[in-house]
Design a protein around this motif. Structure first.
Motif, PDB file in Angstrom:
ATOM      1  N   VAL A 384       0.841  -1.202   0.000  1.00 51.47           N
ATOM      2  CA  VAL A 384       0.000   0.000   0.000  1.00 51.47           C
ATOM      3  C   VAL A 384       0.869   1.242   0.000  1.00 51.47           C
ATOM      4  O   VAL A 384       1.916   1.288   0.654  1.00 51.47           O
ATOM      5  N   GLU A 385       0.427   2.263  -0.738  1.00 51.94           N
ATOM      6  CA  GLU A 385       1.037   3.586  -0.686  1.00 51.94           C
ATOM      7  C   GLU A 385      -0.068   4.639  -0.586  1.00 51.94           C
ATOM      8  O   GLU A 385      -1.198   4.404  -1.016  1.00 51.94           O
ATOM      9  N   ILE A 386       0.282   5.777  -0.024  1.00 49.68           N
ATOM     10  CA  ILE A 386      -0.589   6.952  -0.057  1.00 49.68           C
ATOM     11  C   ILE A 386       0.036   7.911  -1.067  1.00 49.68           C
ATOM     12  O   ILE A 386       1.181   8.338  -0.898  1.00 49.68           O
ATOM     13  N   LEU A 387      -0.715   8.229  -2.132  1.00 50.81           N
ATOM     14  CA  LEU A 387      -0.181   9.023  -3.236  1.00 50.81           C
ATOM     15  C   LEU A 387      -0.816  10.408  -3.293  1.00 50.81           C
ATOM     16  O   LEU A 387      -1.997  10.581  -2.956  1.00 50.81           O
ATOM     17  N   ASP A 388      -0.028  11.383  -3.758  1.00 47.35           N
ATOM     18  CA  ASP A 388      -0.572  12.723  -3.961  1.00 47.35           C
ATOM     19  C   ASP A 388      -1.234  12.805  -5.336  1.00 47.35           C
ATOM     20  O   ASP A 388      -1.358  11.804  -6.049  1.00 47.35           O
ATOM     21  N   GLU A 389      -1.632  14.014  -5.740  1.00 47.27           N
ATOM     22  CA  GLU A 389      -2.361  14.189  -6.995  1.00 47.27           C
ATOM     23  C   GLU A 389      -1.519  13.866  -8.221  1.00 47.27           C
ATOM     24  O   GLU A 389      -2.047  13.643  -9.308  1.00 47.27           O
ATOM     25  N   GLU A 390      -0.204  13.853  -8.069  1.00 43.09           N
ATOM     26  CA  GLU A 390       0.684  13.515  -9.190  1.00 43.09           C
ATOM     27  C   GLU A 390       1.142  12.060  -9.146  1.00 43.09           C
ATOM     28  O   GLU A 390       1.973  11.646  -9.961  1.00 43.09           O
ATOM     29  N   GLY A 391       0.636  11.303  -8.174  1.00 43.17           N
ATOM     30  CA  GLY A 391       1.017   9.906  -8.073  1.00 43.17           C
ATOM     31  C   GLY A 391       2.301   9.660  -7.315  1.00 43.17           C
ATOM     32  O   GLY A 391       2.875   8.568  -7.402  1.00 43.17           O
ATOM     33  N   GLN A 392       2.751  10.644  -6.542  1.00 44.03           N
ATOM     34  CA  GLN A 392       3.983  10.502  -5.769  1.00 44.03           C
ATOM     35  C   GLN A 392       3.654  10.086  -4.330  1.00 44.03           C
ATOM     36  O   GLN A 392       2.678  10.562  -3.751  1.00 44.03           O
ATOM     37  N   PRO A 393       4.483   9.205  -3.731  1.00 46.97           N
ATOM     38  CA  PRO A 393       4.224   8.755  -2.353  1.00 46.97           C
ATOM     39  C   PRO A 393       4.283   9.891  -1.351  1.00 46.97           C
ATOM     40  O   PRO A 393       5.128  10.788  -1.458  1.00 46.97           O
ATOM     41  N   LEU A 394       3.381   9.849  -0.382  1.00 43.14           N
ATOM     42  CA  LEU A 394       3.350  10.829   0.700  1.00 43.14           C
ATOM     43  C   LEU A 394       3.931  10.216   1.968  1.00 43.14           C
ATOM     44  O   LEU A 394       3.856   8.995   2.180  1.00 43.14           O
ATOM     45  N   PRO A 395       4.488  11.028   2.841  1.00 45.75           N
ATOM     46  CA  PRO A 395       5.041  10.508   4.105  1.00 45.75           C
ATOM     47  C   PRO A 395       3.933  10.154   5.090  1.00 45.75           C
ATOM     48  O   PRO A 395       2.763  10.492   4.878  1.00 45.75           O
ATOM     49  N   PRO A 396       4.274   9.466   6.175  1.00 40.23           N
ATOM     50  CA  PRO A 396       3.282   9.135   7.200  1.00 40.23           C
ATOM     51  C   PRO A 396       2.545  10.373   7.696  1.00 40.23           C
ATOM     52  O   PRO A 396       3.099  11.476   7.723  1.00 40.23           O
ATOM     53  N   GLN A 397       1.276  10.163   8.040  1.00 40.20           N
ATOM     54  CA  GLN A 397       0.398  11.175   8.614  1.00 40.20           C
ATOM     55  C   GLN A 397      -0.177  12.165   7.590  1.00 40.20           C
ATOM     56  O   GLN A 397      -1.006  12.994   7.951  1.00 40.20           O
ATOM     57  N   GLU A 398       0.224  12.070   6.327  1.00 41.40           N
ATOM     58  CA  GLU A 398      -0.332  12.970   5.314  1.00 41.40           C
ATOM     59  C   GLU A 398      -1.407  12.242   4.513  1.00 41.40           C
ATOM     60  O   GLU A 398      -1.209  11.122   4.045  1.00 41.40           O
ATOM     61  N   THR A 399      -2.556  12.908   4.348  1.00 41.83           N
ATOM     62  CA  THR A 399      -3.698  12.309   3.668  1.00 41.83           C
ATOM     63  C   THR A 399      -3.543  12.410   2.154  1.00 41.83           C
ATOM     64  O   THR A 399      -3.162  13.449   1.614  1.00 41.83           O
ATOM     65  N   GLY A 400      -3.845  11.317   1.471  1.00 42.88           N
ATOM     66  CA  GLY A 400      -3.808  11.270   0.015  1.00 42.88           C
ATOM     67  C   GLY A 400      -4.637  10.111  -0.492  1.00 42.88           C
ATOM     68  O   GLY A 400      -5.482   9.563   0.228  1.00 42.88           O
ATOM     69  N   HIS A 401      -4.379   9.715  -1.724  1.00 41.65           N
ATOM     70  CA  HIS A 401      -5.134   8.639  -2.359  1.00 41.65           C
ATOM     71  C   HIS A 401      -4.591   7.272  -1.926  1.00 41.65           C
ATOM     72  O   HIS A 401      -3.402   7.004  -2.047  1.00 41.65           O
ATOM     73  N   LEU A 402      -5.489   6.417  -1.444  1.00 39.18           N
ATOM     74  CA  LEU A 402      -5.111   5.061  -1.065  1.00 39.18           C
ATOM     75  C   LEU A 402      -4.854   4.249  -2.334  1.00 39.18           C
ATOM     76  O   LEU A 402      -5.751   4.090  -3.179  1.00 39.18           O
ATOM     77  N   ALA A 403      -3.638   3.738  -2.475  1.00 41.55           N
ATOM     78  CA  ALA A 403      -3.244   2.994  -3.670  1.00 41.55           C
ATOM     79  C   ALA A 403      -2.666   1.643  -3.272  1.00 41.55           C
ATOM     80  O   ALA A 403      -1.968   1.530  -2.264  1.00 41.55           O
ATOM     81  N   ILE A 404      -2.973   0.623  -4.079  1.00 41.76           N
ATOM     82  CA  ILE A 404      -2.494  -0.733  -3.818  1.00 41.76           C
ATOM     83  C   ILE A 404      -1.760  -1.233  -5.053  1.00 41.76           C
ATOM     84  O   ILE A 404      -2.290  -1.116  -6.173  1.00 41.76           O
ATOM     85  N   ARG A 405      -0.570  -1.780  -4.849  1.00 38.50           N
ATOM     86  CA  ARG A 405       0.161  -2.339  -5.991  1.00 38.50           C
ATOM     87  C   ARG A 405      -0.628  -3.517  -6.558  1.00 38.50           C
ATOM     88  O   ARG A 405      -1.016  -4.419  -5.832  1.00 38.50           O
ATOM     89  N   SER A 406      -0.844  -3.486  -7.866  1.00 35.89           N
ATOM     90  CA  SER A 406      -1.838  -4.376  -8.486  1.00 35.89           C
ATOM     91  C   SER A 406      -1.280  -5.765  -8.799  1.00 35.89           C
ATOM     92  O   SER A 406      -1.239  -6.200  -9.951  1.00 35.89           O
ATOM     93  N   THR A 407      -0.889  -6.476  -7.759  1.00 37.32           N
ATOM     94  CA  THR A 407      -0.318  -7.816  -7.937  1.00 37.32           C
ATOM     95  C   THR A 407      -1.055  -8.883  -7.128  1.00 37.32           C
ATOM     96  O   THR A 407      -0.547  -9.987  -6.977  1.00 37.32           O
ATOM     97  N   TRP A 408      -2.240  -8.579  -6.628  1.00 37.82           N
ATOM     98  CA  TRP A 408      -2.922  -9.572  -5.800  1.00 37.82           C
ATOM     99  C   TRP A 408      -3.821 -10.460  -6.676  1.00 37.82           C
ATOM    100  O   TRP A 408      -4.350 -10.030  -7.707  1.00 37.82           O
ATOM    101  N   PRO A 409      -4.045 -11.722  -6.269  1.00 41.22           N
ATOM    102  CA  PRO A 409      -4.741 -12.690  -7.131  1.00 41.22           C
ATOM    103  C   PRO A 409      -6.200 -12.368  -7.418  1.00 41.22           C
ATOM    104  O   PRO A 409      -6.723 -12.756  -8.461  1.00 41.22           O
ATOM    105  N   SER A 410      -6.894 -11.702  -6.495  1.00 43.26           N
ATOM    106  CA  SER A 410      -8.341 -11.545  -6.644  1.00 43.26           C
ATOM    107  C   SER A 410      -8.749 -10.225  -7.290  1.00 43.26           C
ATOM    108  O   SER A 410      -9.926  -9.879  -7.290  1.00 43.26           O
ATOM    109  N   ILE A 411      -7.804  -9.480  -7.848  1.00 44.71           N
ATOM    110  CA  ILE A 411      -8.159  -8.228  -8.503  1.00 44.71           C
ATOM    111  C   ILE A 411      -9.138  -8.517  -9.643  1.00 44.71           C
ATOM    112  O   ILE A 411      -9.090  -9.564 -10.284  1.00 44.71           O
ATOM    113  N   MET A 412     -10.069  -7.592  -9.884  1.00 47.53           N
ATOM    114  CA  MET A 412     -11.108  -7.808 -10.890  1.00 47.53           C
ATOM    115  C   MET A 412     -10.508  -8.178 -12.246  1.00 47.53           C
ATOM    116  O   MET A 412      -9.434  -7.713 -12.624  1.00 47.53           O
ATOM    117  N   LYS A 413     -11.230  -9.004 -12.972  1.00 44.76           N
ATOM    118  CA  LYS A 413     -10.820  -9.413 -14.316  1.00 44.76           C
ATOM    119  C   LYS A 413     -11.101  -8.307 -15.328  1.00 44.76           C
ATOM    120  O   LYS A 413     -10.276  -8.012 -16.193  1.00 44.76           O
TER     121      LYS A 413
END
Length: 561
Positions: A384-413
């Motif tokens: 998991v990463e928290i990303l800003d509006e440009e897609g860059q990682p944010l440090p702890p405690q800063e609010t941004g977009h919840l993003a998950i690296r798309s490598t898990w088996p059950s991701i939608m087809k």
């Protein structure tokens, strides 16, 4: 930040023997749990049911049904025979691999049987929530040109076949001699033997429709490979063991009810409880006691309702079998966690995932301390990463977009016939899936939900697209314009609030309020009906496109509240 005040309750969890905290995890290691790893023959229904029979566990109880009227069970052997009978009926009516078979039934073993019968012959099953009304049923079936529907007589008035041209066959579970075939009557005469239709891990398994902030609900297709993560999260997050009795309170028409009410427990070979009655504190405590439930998965709204209804009631019931409680669907309030810990002596473990993710991604694992207010940490194998509006990682405690690296088996087809919508989940490239949630992560990796980045409404764990409600309101002859928002609510998380511009000539505003609620409830679904309605002279809109500015409506509501 609230301290991690609720430590793990005990030892002996499945995950303790299968993973070391902080170590990497390879999802491919789970493959050995499935028969297809050696046979090459894949089918979710086989892994959930037949495998247990073939391994000598056919007499174990698979389903335990309780309602006010009746109580009965199915062993795995009995469930296999019944699924085979229903599947043979479907085959006789022409159902083939890849067809969409919709299941529109109440919470009952027949719902499970219908779903598995379709899956076992390679069809794609579409469970529908039992409270859906005519418009919701029609939209979903028409979108993917569904050919088959299994329902019951009492729901037929919500099935308008004239407006669903693709729907070739409707089955009822009621034993009638009418024009509509009774799948239960025909199944009694059908063979209990069936050749499973083997599929590929990437073949379609089920379709669930998720509402958006614009447009009609979108069909999310999941594949048979989902069983890898659904099995493993059943072991690690739900901590399911063979001797467990497990109860997920969600209806299979919602993705939680399908994934963690149908698939995950049966993949793990545990007894699954199905409650056919309505919610009440008394009824739910009776289910926990009578069925000897050991693992319980529900929603924050339900726990809040129990808290409000059941002061002291729990003491009249034997809950000694209960050892593990989990929550999903909406943020879990810290006060509810503390109440449960004080009342039942057990932690509630919040979990996070979505229709599109197919299985849990972030959770309060049983081996970790709980920070009330956090939905937990990423489970093993999830980044998991928290990303800003440009897609860059944010440090702890800063609010941004919840993003998950798309490598898990059950991701939608896929999103059915909507590649642009599918691509919208990956605005920064295919590596990162964006959930549409805003969150921050603390220094220890705990994730804290902060709100939605779109206009989606989450009421009692049910996702409601404001556009769908607005569109339905516009069909009412009194409504000239409508705008719909989610309003914060202490019990349901959010409620649906509608702002209405009334056409000239409508004077009885109080009577109109109730009429509009009833209109949405009967035409769309009860959970979509506005609990609050405010009449307004003009809706705020963008100057160029004329789009309703829901953020301005939220500001107005906040000022006036």
């Amino acid at each position: 930040m609230e301290a991690a005040i609720i430590p793990p309750q005990s030892a002996g969890y499945n995950i303790e023997t299968e993973w070391v905290e902080g170590e990497p995890f390879d999802w491919n290691t789970v493959n050995a749990r499935f028969t297809w790893n050696t046979t090459g023959k894949v089918n979710m229904a086989y892994e959930c049911i037949d495998r247990h029979v073939d391994e000598g566990n056919g007499e174990r109880i698979a389903l335990h049904y309780l309602s006010e009227e009746e109580e009965f069970t199915y062993t795995f052997s009995e469930l296999k025979r019944e699924v085979n009978r229903w599947a043979n009926v479907l085959l006789r009516y022409g159902v083939k691999k890849g067809d969409f078979v919709f299941v529109f039934l109440p919470k009952h073993p027949y719902c499970h049987i219908a779903m598995f019968a379709a899956i076992k012959i390679g069809a794609v099953v579409g469970p529908l929530f039992e409270a859906f009304m005519e418009e919701a049923v029609k939209d979903r079936i028409n979108d993917c040109e569904g050919k088959y529907l299994i329902t019951e007589d009492s729901f037929l008035d919500r099935v308008n076949r004239e407006e669903m041209p693709s729907l070739s066959t409707v089955f009822t579970i009621d034993k009638t001699d009418g024009a509509i075939p009774s799948i239960t009557s025909e199944a009694e005469k059908a063979s209990t033997e069936l050749d499973t239709v083997w599929v590929d891990l990437e073949d379609g398994l089920n379709i669930h429709y998720t509402s958006g902030s614009t447009g009609k609900p979108k069909g999310i297709i999941h594949a048979h490979r989902n069983m890898i993560q659904q099995f493993q999260t059943g072991r690690w997050v739900l901590d399911l063991k063979e001797e467990d009795v497990y109860w997920c309170t969600a209806h299979p028409g919602w993705v939680t009810g399908t994934v963690y009410g149908v698939f995950a427990p049966l993949l793990n070979g545990v007894t699954t409880v199905i409650h056919g009655g309505r919610f009440s504190a008394k009824a739910w405590y009776e289910v926990l006691e009578k069925a000897k439930v050991s693992v319980w998965y529900s929603a924050p709204t339900a726990f809040r309702m129990l808290k409000g209804q059941s002061e002291g009631i729990h003491a009249h019931y034997d809950l000694s079998s209960l050892r593990h409680i989990l929550s999903v669907g909406e943020p879990l309030n810290p006060e509810v966690i503390h109440w449960a810990y004080q009342t039942w002596g057990l932690r509630i473990h919040d979990t996070w995932w979505m229709t599109e993710t197919g299985a849990q991604l972030i959770a309060n694992l049983p081996t970790r301390p709980i920070k009330p207010g956090s939905m937990g940490k990423p489970i093993p194998g999830i980044e998991v990463e928290i990303l800003d509006e440009e897609g860059q990682p944010l440090p702890p405690q800063e609010t941004g977009h919840l993003a998950i690296r798309s490598t898990w088996p059950s991701i939608m087809k896929e999103v059915w016939k909507n590649p642009d919508k599918f691509a919208s989940y990956f605005p920064f490239g295919e590596d990162w899936y964006l959930a549409g949630d805003l969150a921050y992560v603390d220094e220890e990796g705990y994730v804290f939900f902060q709100g939605r980045s779109d206009d989606m409404i989450n009421s009692s764990g049910e996702r409601i697209g404001p556009f769908e409600v607005e569109s339905k309101l516009l069909e009412h002859p009194a409504v000239r314009e409508s705008g719909v928002i989610g309003k914060p609510d202490p019990l349901r998380g959010e409620i649906v609030k509608a702002f209405i511009v009334v056409r000239d000539g409508y004077k009885d505003r109080d009577g109109l309020m109730e009429d509009l609620r009833r209109f949405v409830k009967t035409e769309l679904a009860g959970h979509c009906a506005p609990r609050e309605i405010e009449f307004i002279d003009e809706l705020p809109k963008t100057q160029i496109s004329g789009k309703v500015l829901r953020r301005e409506l939220k500001k107005r509501d906040k000022v006036n509240s």
